[in-house]
Motif scaffolding. Structure first.
Motif, PDB file in Angstrom:
ATOM      1  N   GLU A 112      -8.192  -1.318   0.976  1.00 53.43           N
ATOM      2  CA  GLU A 112      -6.854  -0.859   0.605  1.00 53.43           C
ATOM      3  C   GLU A 112      -6.737  -0.523  -0.881  1.00 53.43           C
ATOM      4  O   GLU A 112      -5.649  -0.556  -1.445  1.00 53.43           O
ATOM      5  N   ASP A 113      -7.871  -0.206  -1.513  1.00 57.10           N
ATOM      6  CA  ASP A 113      -7.880   0.140  -2.946  1.00 57.10           C
ATOM      7  C   ASP A 113      -7.215  -0.948  -3.795  1.00 57.10           C
ATOM      8  O   ASP A 113      -6.523  -0.663  -4.773  1.00 57.10           O
TER       9      ASP A 113
ATOM     10  N   THR B 244       0.818  -1.220   0.000  1.00 58.61           N
ATOM     11  CA  THR B 244       0.000   0.000   0.000  1.00 58.61           C
ATOM     12  C   THR B 244       0.851   1.269   0.000  1.00 58.61           C
ATOM     13  O   THR B 244       0.647   2.147  -0.852  1.00 58.61           O
TER      14      THR B 244
ATOM     15  N   TYR C 122     -11.337   3.592 -12.553  1.00 56.29           N
ATOM     16  CA  TYR C 122     -10.652   4.138 -11.386  1.00 56.29           C
ATOM     17  C   TYR C 122      -9.306   4.773 -11.718  1.00 56.29           C
ATOM     18  O   TYR C 122      -8.684   5.364 -10.841  1.00 56.29           O
TER      19      TYR C 122
ATOM     20  N   ARG D  53       0.966   3.939  -3.161  1.00 53.03           N
ATOM     21  CA  ARG D  53       0.617   5.345  -2.963  1.00 53.03           C
ATOM     22  C   ARG D  53       1.785   6.261  -3.289  1.00 53.03           C
ATOM     23  O   ARG D  53       1.598   7.357  -3.848  1.00 53.03           O
TER      24      ARG D  53
ATOM     25  N   HIS E 227      -7.456   5.082  -5.810  1.00 53.19           N
ATOM     26  CA  HIS E 227      -7.624   5.719  -4.504  1.00 53.19           C
ATOM     27  C   HIS E 227      -9.095   6.076  -4.327  1.00 53.19           C
ATOM     28  O   HIS E 227      -9.821   6.328  -5.304  1.00 53.19           O
ATOM     29  N   ASP E 228      -9.532   6.031  -3.087  1.00 54.70           N
ATOM     30  CA  ASP E 228     -10.921   6.356  -2.743  1.00 54.70           C
ATOM     31  C   ASP E 228     -11.918   5.524  -3.554  1.00 54.70           C
ATOM     32  O   ASP E 228     -12.967   6.012  -3.973  1.00 54.70           O
ATOM     33  N   THR E 229     -11.588   4.250  -3.757  1.00 54.64           N
ATOM     34  CA  THR E 229     -12.476   3.371  -4.526  1.00 54.64           C
ATOM     35  C   THR E 229     -13.565   2.751  -3.663  1.00 54.64           C
ATOM     36  O   THR E 229     -14.557   2.252  -4.181  1.00 54.64           O
TER      37      THR E 229
END
Length: 281
Positions: A54-55, A32, A108, A36, A48-50
């Protein structure tokens, strides 16, 4: 190969020349923070923000079962199941499934970026399958000390023996070493090098991918200290049963740890930054 399926949500798909990057590594190995950090580069898009755990891309696609579903086990045990290891011989390794994955994941990604990253721990044992679908892809695997991964995973699997968690670590990485000879573009790094020398480690990732400019390293933090101290306390425990269990773990797994540049009896021994799991020529 069939034409890519258009993403139903955006009407867009990756254009020719964009590169797919798959990140893998056991749970608690640093996938992760690595994903990132890489996604902070202006040429890179990650998830991110899916809303997914932990995406992870494994939860954002409709082609293959997640590692937990296909092995009926979770972190610390999944690699011990034969079902975890997927290769190019899988019936799922079909061009139509490449199109489905692209359509699923394109929802995404920022498709204006050149490098499109998908991260899931189980990619560690799926490189050959993913390469069959994405022959142009780059694979990045992050590896972390087996004792640290074992102790940090133990809190997720409190009923699982430490010996089983160790076996899972070695089975997963033995599969990776076996598969590495078949992978065209594979880069392996360690969590330890990422946190101790992020500049050089990320420069190697940059060069491997062909990115322009440095990868920002501000988000990289070392979170191994508490687990390191816990491992040392096992060695020095007042309880003779605990000390004996520690010795047995070291006797059983020390040679296998050494094969990857680690040591259970010397927790601070780590592999060199220039790491390769490919067999010698």
């Amino acid at each position: 190969m069939t034409d890519p399926v258009t993403d139903a949500a955006s009407g867009r798909v990756p254009r020719p020349g964009q590169r797919f990057v798959f990140i893998g590594g056991l749970h608690r190995s640093g996938t992760t923070p690595l994903a990132r950090t890489l996604a902070a580069h202006p040429q890179v898009s990650g998830f991110h923000d899916t809303g997914a755990k932990e995406d992870e891309g494994q939860y954002l696609q409709s082609v293959y079962p997640t590692a937990a579903d296909r092995t009926r086990s979770g972190p610390g045990r999944f690699a011990l199941s034969p079902a975890a290891h997927i290769t190019e011989t899988s019936p799922l390794a079909d061009p139509a499934n490449r199109d489905r994955l692209i359509a699923d994941w394109s929802r995404y990604w920022d498709l204006d970026r050149e490098f499109l990253v998908e991260k899931s721990p189980a990619n560690l044992v799926m490189t050959r399958f993913l390469q069959k679908l994405f022959p142009e892809a780059r694979f990045i695997v992050i590896m972390r000390h087996p004792a640290i991964v074992t102790l940090s995973t133990k809190k997720w699997a409190p009923r699982t023996r430490l010996s089983t968690l160790f076996e899972n670590w070695f089975r997963a990485h033995d599969l990776l070493r076996q598969d590495a000879a078949h992978i065209e573009h594979l880069h392996v790094l360690t969590y330890e090098s990422l946190v101790r020398d992020p500049g050089e480690t990320l420069d190697r990732v940059r060069d491997f991918l062909g990115l322009s400019g440095p990868i920002p390293a501000e988000a990289v933090r070392d979170r191994s200290g508490g687990y390191r101290d816990r491992w040392l306390r096992l060695a020095e425990a007042g309880d003779p049963f605990t000390r004996r269990r520690f010795r047995r773990l070291c006797e059983r797994f020390e040679d296998r740890a050494n094969a990857y540049g680690y040591s259970l009896t010397d927790i601070d021994r780590v592999p060199p930054i220039d790491l390769s799991l490919r067999p010698a020529a």
